[in-house]
Design a protein around this motif. Structure first.
Motif, PDB file in Angstrom:
ATOM      1  N   GLU A  20       1.015  -1.202  -0.016  1.00 18.33           N
ATOM      2  CA  GLU A  20       0.302   0.110  -0.210  1.00 18.33           C
ATOM      3  C   GLU A  20       0.550   1.492   0.069  1.00 18.33           C
ATOM      4  N   THR A  50      -4.229   4.094   9.485  1.00 17.16           N
ATOM      5  CA  THR A  50      -2.826   3.749   9.636  1.00 17.16           C
ATOM      6  C   THR A  50      -3.185   1.792   9.399  1.00 17.16           C
ATOM      7  N   ASN A  51      -2.290   1.088   9.167  1.00 11.34           N
ATOM      8  CA  ASN A  51      -2.421  -0.082   9.460  1.00 11.34           C
ATOM      9  C   ASN A  51      -1.534  -0.269  10.527  1.00 11.34           C
ATOM     10  N   THR A  56      -0.169  -3.838  11.092  1.00 12.98           N
ATOM     11  CA  THR A  56      -0.477  -4.849  10.577  1.00 12.98           C
ATOM     12  C   THR A  56       0.791  -5.054  10.160  1.00 12.98           C
ATOM     13  N   ILE A  71       3.305  -4.624   2.655  1.00 13.82           N
ATOM     14  CA  ILE A  71       2.803  -5.201   4.593  1.00 13.82           C
ATOM     15  C   ILE A  71       3.676  -6.157   5.156  1.00 13.82           C
ATOM     16  N   ASN A  93      -4.250  -5.170   4.479  1.00 16.14           N
ATOM     17  CA  ASN A  93      -3.668  -3.987   4.234  1.00 16.14           C
ATOM     18  C   ASN A  93      -4.778  -3.173   4.239  1.00 16.14           C
ATOM     19  N   SER A  94      -4.619  -2.111   4.725  1.00 14.74           N
ATOM     20  CA  SER A  94      -5.678  -0.654   5.479  1.00 14.74           C
ATOM     21  C   SER A  94      -6.253  -0.357   4.581  1.00 14.74           C
ATOM     22  N   SER A 102      -9.737  -2.611   5.992  1.00 13.92           N
ATOM     23  CA  SER A 102      -9.625  -1.361   7.444  1.00 13.92           C
ATOM     24  C   SER A 102     -10.383  -1.457   8.379  1.00 13.92           C
ATOM     25  N   GLN A 115      -8.841  -4.900  10.967  1.00 11.03           N
ATOM     26  CA  GLN A 115      -7.334  -5.785  10.879  1.00 11.03           C
ATOM     27  C   GLN A 115      -6.922  -6.806  11.744  1.00 11.03           C
TER      28      GLN A 115
END
Length: 379
Positions: free
Chosen positions: A248, A267-268, A270, A296, A309-310, A314, A317
């Motif tokens: 991403e 935000t992500n 993971t 990621i 994936n954010s 989303s 997660q």
């Protein structure tokens, strides 16, 4: 006096070793894993994150005509699982966009040599959507949903057509589990809708987003313009449990927001993983057009793990595992598609550990390919 080296330092050193060779990968015939799938598998098992980035670079090279990127020529799922359930024809046959779309594209001065991506999907696995938001997003675009697209390689497509599982009738007629070839690939892309706002397009491009031409249907009308790639799942069957990688854009937090009140930057949670971070640094430095995209993480071992994936998972997660969820892809004549959602107090969650075989008694497994759920009955 001997000193102990911390685990953190050792991990970083291992990652740097993995990232050392970022320029010698041969993209020729990479979708078939070059000379040998076994050699590619050995290299992947040694350095999964490096191989994931190599694939990402190859997929993002210009295609033979030079107008689109290689991955954009993959077959979109809406041209595989047709509304009337009929045979979708050859892989190279492509449906022309609706006349109204072409008319608008011409009026906007879009490039007739470039593809127009159909971005009709907006719903994530949990039934929710992700919205654009934040101070840098134009007011007219705030609240617009992130749009999605699922694509597949020729070997994936050919297997689906050969086994007549492009409609539900064919899936119901299965007498054994599906087993896609090792050279099967699938992609899932997330897009930020731009439309015809050229200032917004330029802003996104300055933040490293790849932009493409696209459209979607809204009621009886069509919206035509540009979209920016915010996330991409890259999946293939090099391993029997498939290989799951996800990328991403590092600036997504500026353009997408949570469902909270007030909404916060998305935000992500993971990743990037500790193994991905040094590899990201090396590949970003060597590939300027991809420098704002980051890996990621990678999944391929059937164990408890979380990777998201954010832009594509989303809101869930912390319970997202590509391998575990897709491992539940299965169909039953009596019960339909396997339901992998796990009821919990206050909502649903999803498996992060592969489910045991006994859970699939009475089902035919679809070999991790949940896109088959988009199939329709033949009419």
């Amino acid at each position: 006096m001997r000193r102990a080296i911390s685990i953190t330092v050792l991990s970083a050193l291992a990652g740097l070793a993995q990232a050392q060779d970022t320029n010698n990968f041969n993209c020729s015939n990479f979708l078939q894993f070059g000379i040998s799938a076994d050699q590619t598998r050995t290299a992947f098992n040694k350095h999964p994150e490096t191989m994931a980035w190599n694939w990402f670079v190859c997929l993002n090279q210009p295609d033979a005509q030079g107008y689109n990127r290689v991955w954009e020529s993959f077959k979109p799922s809406d041209q595989v699982y047709l509304a009337n359930g009929v045979n979708p024809g050859s892989y190279d046959s492509r449906m022309k966009p609706p006349d109204e779309v072409l008319k608008q594209a011409k009026a906007l001065g879009l490039d007739a040599n470039r593809l127009l991506h159909n971005l009709n999907a907006t719903q994530q696995v949990d039934g929710m959507s992700l919205e654009m938001g934040g101070t840098v997003v134009p007011e007219a675009q705030r609240g617009q949903v992130v749009r999605f697209q699922l694509l597949m390689s020729q070997d994936t497509y050919n297997y689906i057509v050969k086994n007549n599982v492009y409609n539900v009738d064919g899936q119901e007629a299965l007498t054994s589990n599906l087993n896609f070839p090792a050279t099967a690939w699938e992609l899932k892309a997330a897009w930020l809708w731009i439309g015809a706002d050229m200032d917004y397009k330029k802003k996104l491009e300055n933040d490293g987003y790849y932009t493409a031409q696209a459209y979607y249907q809204q009621g009886t009308d069509y919206r035509v313009g540009y979209a920016a790639l915010s996330g991409l799942h890259v999946v293939n069957k090099l391993d029997s449990s498939w290989v799951w990688t996800t990328f991403e854009n590092v600036n997504n937090r500026k353009y997408t927001v949570t469902k909270g009140h007030p909404p916060r930057p998305m935000t992500n949670s993971t990743g990037p993983t500790s193994d991905a971070i040094p590899v990201n640094t090396q590949f970003q430095a060597n590939n300027p057009t991809l420098s704002k995209y980051e890996l990621i993480g990678v999944e391929y071992q059937p164990k408890t793990q979380v990777l998201a994936n954010s832009q594509l998972e989303s809101a869930f997660q912390d319970t997202s595992s590509c391998l575990a969820c897709h491992g539940t892809a299965a169909y039953s004549k009596t019960d339909g598609y396997f339901n992998f959602a796990i009821p919990t107090q206050g909502g649903l969650t999803y498996p992060t550990t592969p489910l045991p075989d006994k859970d699939f008694n009475g089902y035919k497994k679809l070999d991790f390919v949940w896109s088959l759920k988009r199939a329709q009955w033949k009419r």
